[in-house]
Design a protein around this motif. Structure first.
Motif, PDB file in Angstrom:
ATOM      1  N   ASN A 193      -4.388  -7.339   7.850  1.00  0.00           N
ATOM      2  CA  ASN A 193      -3.711  -6.105   7.432  1.00  0.00           C
ATOM      3  C   ASN A 193      -2.925  -5.517   8.602  1.00  0.00           C
ATOM      4  OD1 ASN A 193      -6.174  -5.537   8.737  1.00  0.00           O
ATOM      5  ND2 ASN A 193      -6.401  -3.562   7.704  1.00  0.00           N
ATOM      6  N   LEU A 194      -1.886  -6.229   8.998  1.00  0.00           N
ATOM      7  CA  LEU A 194      -1.041  -5.770  10.092  1.00  0.00           C
ATOM      8  C   LEU A 194      -0.404  -4.427   9.734  1.00  0.00           C
ATOM      9  CD1 LEU A 194       0.856  -9.106  10.899  1.00  0.00           C
ATOM     10  CD2 LEU A 194      -1.417  -8.377  11.645  1.00  0.00           C
ATOM     11  N   PRO A 195      -0.137  -3.579  10.712  1.00  0.00           N
ATOM     12  CA  PRO A 195       0.475  -2.272  10.422  1.00  0.00           C
ATOM     13  C   PRO A 195       1.749  -2.367   9.594  1.00  0.00           C
ATOM     14  CG  PRO A 195      -0.308  -2.330  12.684  1.00  0.00           C
ATOM     15  CD  PRO A 195      -0.484  -3.727  12.140  1.00  0.00           C
ATOM     16  N   SER A 196       2.556  -3.386   9.858  1.00  0.00           N
ATOM     17  CA  SER A 196       3.814  -3.524   9.126  1.00  0.00           C
ATOM     18  C   SER A 196       3.602  -3.884   7.659  1.00  0.00           C
ATOM     19  CB  SER A 196       4.688  -4.594   9.788  1.00  0.00           C
ATOM     20  OG  SER A 196       4.042  -5.859   9.757  1.00  0.00           O
ATOM     21  N   LEU A 197       2.393  -4.308   7.298  1.00  0.00           N
ATOM     22  CA  LEU A 197       2.090  -4.707   5.923  1.00  0.00           C
ATOM     23  C   LEU A 197       1.378  -3.624   5.145  1.00  0.00           C
ATOM     24  CD1 LEU A 197       0.844  -8.370   6.566  1.00  0.00           C
ATOM     25  CD2 LEU A 197       3.171  -7.539   6.173  1.00  0.00           C
ATOM     26  N   CYS A 198       1.113  -2.490   5.804  1.00  0.00           N
ATOM     27  CA  CYS A 198       0.325  -1.413   5.189  1.00  0.00           C
ATOM     28  C   CYS A 198       1.199  -0.232   4.787  1.00  0.00           C
ATOM     29  CB  CYS A 198      -0.754  -0.919   6.152  1.00  0.00           C
ATOM     30  SG  CYS A 198      -2.008  -2.142   6.562  1.00  0.00           S
ATOM     31  N   SER A 199       0.875   0.350   3.645  1.00  0.00           N
ATOM     32  CA  SER A 199       1.476   1.627   3.268  1.00  0.00           C
ATOM     33  C   SER A 199       0.708   2.740   3.962  1.00  0.00           C
ATOM     34  CB  SER A 199       1.438   1.802   1.747  1.00  0.00           C
ATOM     35  OG  SER A 199       0.099   1.724   1.284  1.00  0.00           O
ATOM     36  N   SER A 200       1.076   3.970   3.724  1.00  0.00           N
ATOM     37  CA  SER A 200       0.474   5.090   4.445  1.00  0.00           C
ATOM     38  C   SER A 200      -1.015   5.240   4.186  1.00  0.00           C
ATOM     39  CB  SER A 200       1.198   6.393   4.072  1.00  0.00           C
ATOM     40  OG  SER A 200       1.120   6.616   2.674  1.00  0.00           O
ATOM     41  N   ASP A 201      -1.509   4.740   3.049  1.00  0.00           N
ATOM     42  CA  ASP A 201      -2.930   4.859   2.737  1.00  0.00           C
ATOM     43  C   ASP A 201      -3.735   3.625   3.140  1.00  0.00           C
ATOM     44  OD1 ASP A 201      -2.044   3.037   0.886  1.00  0.00           O
ATOM     45  OD2 ASP A 201      -2.701   4.153  -0.875  1.00  0.00           O
ATOM     46  N   GLY A 202      -3.091   2.696   3.860  1.00  0.00           N
ATOM     47  CA  GLY A 202      -3.783   1.512   4.338  1.00  0.00           C
ATOM     48  C   GLY A 202      -3.809   0.362   3.356  1.00  0.00           C
ATOM     49  N   ARG A 203      -3.262   0.559   2.184  1.00  0.00           N
ATOM     50  CA  ARG A 203      -3.218  -0.517   1.195  1.00  0.00           C
ATOM     51  C   ARG A 203      -1.949  -1.350   1.400  1.00  0.00           C
ATOM     52  NH1 ARG A 203      -7.250   0.750  -2.464  1.00  0.00           N
ATOM     53  NH2 ARG A 203      -7.953   2.909  -2.295  1.00  0.00           N
ATOM     54  N   PRO A 204      -1.880  -2.542   0.797  1.00  0.00           N
ATOM     55  CA  PRO A 204      -0.694  -3.376   1.003  1.00  0.00           C
ATOM     56  C   PRO A 204       0.593  -2.657   0.619  1.00  0.00           C
ATOM     57  CG  PRO A 204      -2.449  -4.670   0.013  1.00  0.00           C
ATOM     58  CD  PRO A 204      -2.919  -3.248   0.001  1.00  0.00           C
ATOM     59  N   TYR A 205       1.597  -2.804   1.467  1.00  0.00           N
ATOM     60  CA  TYR A 205       2.913  -2.200   1.248  1.00  0.00           C
ATOM     61  C   TYR A 205       3.676  -3.102   0.278  1.00  0.00           C
ATOM     62  CZ  TYR A 205       7.369   0.041   2.617  1.00  0.00           C
ATOM     63  OH  TYR A 205       8.569   0.719   2.632  1.00  0.00           O
ATOM     64  N   ALA A 206       3.484  -2.865  -1.005  1.00  0.00           N
ATOM     65  CA  ALA A 206       4.002  -3.753  -2.036  1.00  0.00           C
ATOM     66  C   ALA A 206       5.525  -3.799  -2.052  1.00  0.00           C
ATOM     67  CB  ALA A 206       3.480  -3.309  -3.403  1.00  0.00           C
ATOM     68  N   TRP A 207       6.057  -4.971  -2.374  1.00  0.00           N
ATOM     69  CA  TRP A 207       7.493  -5.152  -2.504  1.00  0.00           C
ATOM     70  C   TRP A 207       7.984  -4.398  -3.735  1.00  0.00           C
ATOM     71  CZ3 TRP A 207      12.134  -6.039  -0.949  1.00  0.00           C
ATOM     72  CH2 TRP A 207      13.121  -6.501  -1.824  1.00  0.00           C
ATOM     73  N   ASN A 208       9.100  -3.670  -3.588  1.00  0.00           N
ATOM     74  CA  ASN A 208       9.698  -2.904  -4.665  1.00  0.00           C
ATOM     75  C   ASN A 208      11.163  -3.309  -4.783  1.00  0.00           C
ATOM     76  OD1 ASN A 208      10.948  -0.896  -6.281  1.00  0.00           O
ATOM     77  ND2 ASN A 208       9.362   0.596  -5.726  1.00  0.00           N
ATOM     78  N   ILE A 209      11.497  -4.026  -5.843  1.00  0.00           N
ATOM     79  CA  ILE A 209      12.862  -4.529  -5.974  1.00  0.00           C
ATOM     80  C   ILE A 209      13.864  -3.402  -6.231  1.00  0.00           C
ATOM     81  CG2 ILE A 209      12.665  -4.986  -8.451  1.00  0.00           C
ATOM     82  CD1 ILE A 209      14.467  -7.440  -8.004  1.00  0.00           C
ATOM     83  N   ARG A 210      13.409  -2.288  -6.777  1.00  0.00           N
ATOM     84  CA  ARG A 210      14.331  -1.178  -7.055  1.00  0.00           C
ATOM     85  C   ARG A 210      14.817  -0.520  -5.762  1.00  0.00           C
ATOM     86  NH1 ARG A 210      10.268  -0.640 -10.697  1.00  0.00           N
ATOM     87  NH2 ARG A 210       9.270   1.006  -9.458  1.00  0.00           N
ATOM     88  N   THR A 211      13.904  -0.425  -4.793  1.00  0.00           N
ATOM     89  CA  THR A 211      14.268   0.213  -3.520  1.00  0.00           C
ATOM     90  C   THR A 211      14.550  -0.804  -2.418  1.00  0.00           C
ATOM     91  OG1 THR A 211      11.958   0.361  -2.800  1.00  0.00           O
ATOM     92  CG2 THR A 211      12.832   2.198  -4.109  1.00  0.00           C
ATOM     93  N   LEU A 212      14.237  -2.079  -2.695  1.00  0.00           N
ATOM     94  CA  LEU A 212      14.354  -3.150  -1.699  1.00  0.00           C
ATOM     95  C   LEU A 212      13.523  -2.828  -0.448  1.00  0.00           C
ATOM     96  CD1 LEU A 212      18.161  -4.031  -1.946  1.00  0.00           C
ATOM     97  CD2 LEU A 212      16.231  -5.073  -3.150  1.00  0.00           C
ATOM     98  N   GLN A 213      12.363  -2.254  -0.689  1.00  0.00           N
ATOM     99  CA  GLN A 213      11.441  -1.900   0.384  1.00  0.00           C
ATOM    100  C   GLN A 213      10.103  -2.575   0.146  1.00  0.00           C
ATOM    101  OE1 GLN A 213      12.297   0.114   3.096  1.00  0.00           O
ATOM    102  NE2 GLN A 213      14.364   0.024   2.252  1.00  0.00           N
ATOM    103  N   GLY A 214       9.317  -2.670   1.218  1.00  0.00           N
ATOM    104  CA  GLY A 214       7.979  -3.243   1.108  1.00  0.00           C
ATOM    105  C   GLY A 214       7.949  -4.710   1.477  1.00  0.00           C
ATOM    106  N   VAL A 215       6.746  -5.277   1.433  1.00  0.00           N
ATOM    107  CA  VAL A 215       6.559  -6.679   1.805  1.00  0.00           C
ATOM    108  C   VAL A 215       5.862  -7.441   0.684  1.00  0.00           C
ATOM    109  CG1 VAL A 215       5.690  -8.259   3.572  1.00  0.00           C
ATOM    110  CG2 VAL A 215       6.325  -5.926   4.203  1.00  0.00           C
ATOM    111  N   SER A 216       4.609  -7.086   0.400  1.00  0.00           N
ATOM    112  CA  SER A 216       3.848  -7.758  -0.654  1.00  0.00           C
ATOM    113  C   SER A 216       2.684  -6.879  -1.079  1.00  0.00           C
ATOM    114  CB  SER A 216       3.327  -9.109  -0.166  1.00  0.00           C
ATOM    115  OG  SER A 216       2.458  -9.696  -1.128  1.00  0.00           O
ATOM    116  N   ASP A 217       2.214  -7.085  -2.302  1.00  0.00           N
ATOM    117  CA  ASP A 217       1.047  -6.343  -2.778  1.00  0.00           C
ATOM    118  C   ASP A 217      -0.264  -7.031  -2.399  1.00  0.00           C
ATOM    119  OD1 ASP A 217       1.404  -8.486  -4.473  1.00  0.00           O
ATOM    120  OD2 ASP A 217       1.468  -7.311  -6.315  1.00  0.00           O
ATOM    121  N   HIS A 218      -0.179  -8.024  -1.535  1.00  0.00           N
ATOM    122  CA  HIS A 218      -1.360  -8.697  -0.993  1.00  0.00           C
ATOM    123  C   HIS A 218      -1.262  -8.721   0.530  1.00  0.00           C
ATOM    124  CE1 HIS A 218      -2.927 -10.844  -4.702  1.00  0.00           C
ATOM    125  NE2 HIS A 218      -1.770 -10.362  -5.114  1.00  0.00           N
TER     126      HIS A 218
END
Length: 331
Positions: A296-321
């Motif tokens: 769970n690298l910092p770059s892969l985490c959202s603000s709550d520590g969960r996976p920073y999921a990819w969002n095609i609408r905003t083109l943000q995030g990495v993966s939900d795993h």
């Protein structure tokens, strides 16, 4: 079911590898990268990827760069093998290698995909892939077997992506477990790792009334019956390993993870992403199990520590795993 498999033994792209080779360490990374499609419209993509105003070559290359930065992060210690789930197909793997990973020595790969499937599984390696095989059964996603040549002996990897928990997928997960169990049992004399997104917690047999789990903790009173029905038998104590059983770090009371799970749904953490090891990795000869971690690298985490999921609408995030990493050592 028709299966597509690509094996490249000499990738035609420049390679100036600067990763230091360690003949006594072997690391395997497994990562569900959440719907990584290329920019070419073939018709089999998910609907949200069929709008060129949203998904195009620019957004595709941006996502490849984001993923490559993760995979080449120093914190991941340069895995010898990378196993990916949810890539569209061989074109994505080739682009990832030619544009980014090839220069670090990743030159061998294999991909398995059902003819009518939108996504596939892939094995990418810095070591030669001696052979690859696809194992399949009607209705399930293909399982890709790859034999990796190393100085410490061959390692048989099985890359898989089980049916999700959405809808009625229990029977399909069990069918996949049967395929993996039969195929991997034939490699019982070799070091074997089962890698991927199992879409089932290893302890789920204790938490659900489901009558046909695909994974079973062998401490469960019904374990023998469930294993005979096709479930993969898991143990958390390597001393309990026997032919047909696999060591699962999550079930090991001494294992400490940096995150509660590898993915999170509806506010609950799950340990769907797994790497399971057979008894040959605990026999004191050749490659031996060293450690397992959720990355769970910092770059892969959202603000709550969960996976920073990819969002095609905003083109943000990495993966939900989160990726998971297993390290082997030569004794």
């Amino acid at each position: 079911m028709l299966i597509l498999i690509i094996l490249c033994l000499s990738l035609l792209c420049s390679c100036s590898c600067d990763i230091e080779h360690d003949p006594k360490t072997f690391r395997v990374l497994s990562y569900n990268v959440q719907n990584l499609f290329d920019a070419r419209l073939d018709g089999g993509e998910y609907p949200e990827y069929q709008d060129p105003k949203v998904w195009n070559d620019r957004s595709y290359r941006m996502r490849l760069e984001t993923l490559s930065k993760v995979l080449l992060s120093e914190k991941l210690l340069s895995p010898d093998v990378i196993i990916l789930q949810e890539v569209e197909g061989p074109r994505v793997v080739e682009d990832l290698l030619c544009l980014h990973l090839g220069r670090k020595g990743y030159r061998w790969y294999a991909v398995a995909k059902g003819t009518d499937a939108a996504i596939s599984v892939a094995v990418i390696s810095r070591h030669p892939i001696a052979s690859s095989t696809v194992h399949a059964s009607a209705g399930i996603r293909p399982v890709l077997e790859a034999t990796i040549c190393t100085e410490g002996g061959d390692i048989s990897l099985f890359a898989l992506h089980a049916k999700s928990q959405i809808g009625d997928g229990a029977d399909l997960r069990l069918s996949l477990a049967k395929v993996v169990s039969r195929a991997s049992y034939e490699r019982a004399g070799s070091a074997v790792l089962l890698c991927g997104d199992f879409n089932e917690d290893p302890s789920s047999v204790w938490d659900t009334a489901a009558s046909a789990p695909a994974l079973v903790d062998m401490n469960h009173p019904e374990a023998t019956r469930l294993q005979a029905a096709g479930a993969l038998g898991l143990v958390g104590d390597h001393a309990a390993l026997a032919p047909g059983l696999y060591y699962c770090p999550y079930l090991d009371e001494s294992w400490k993870g940096s995150a509660p799970g590898s993915c999170s749904w509806d506010g609950l953490w799950h340990r769907y992403d797994q790497i399971l090891a057979n008894g040959k990795l605990f026999d004191g000869m050749g490659w031996e199990y060293e450690s397992f971690s959720i990355e769970n690298l910092p770059s892969l985490c959202s603000s709550d520590g969960r996976p920073y999921a990819w969002n095609i609408r905003t083109l943000q995030g990495v993966s939900d795993h989160f990726p998971v990493l297993m390290t082997l050592k030569r004794r």
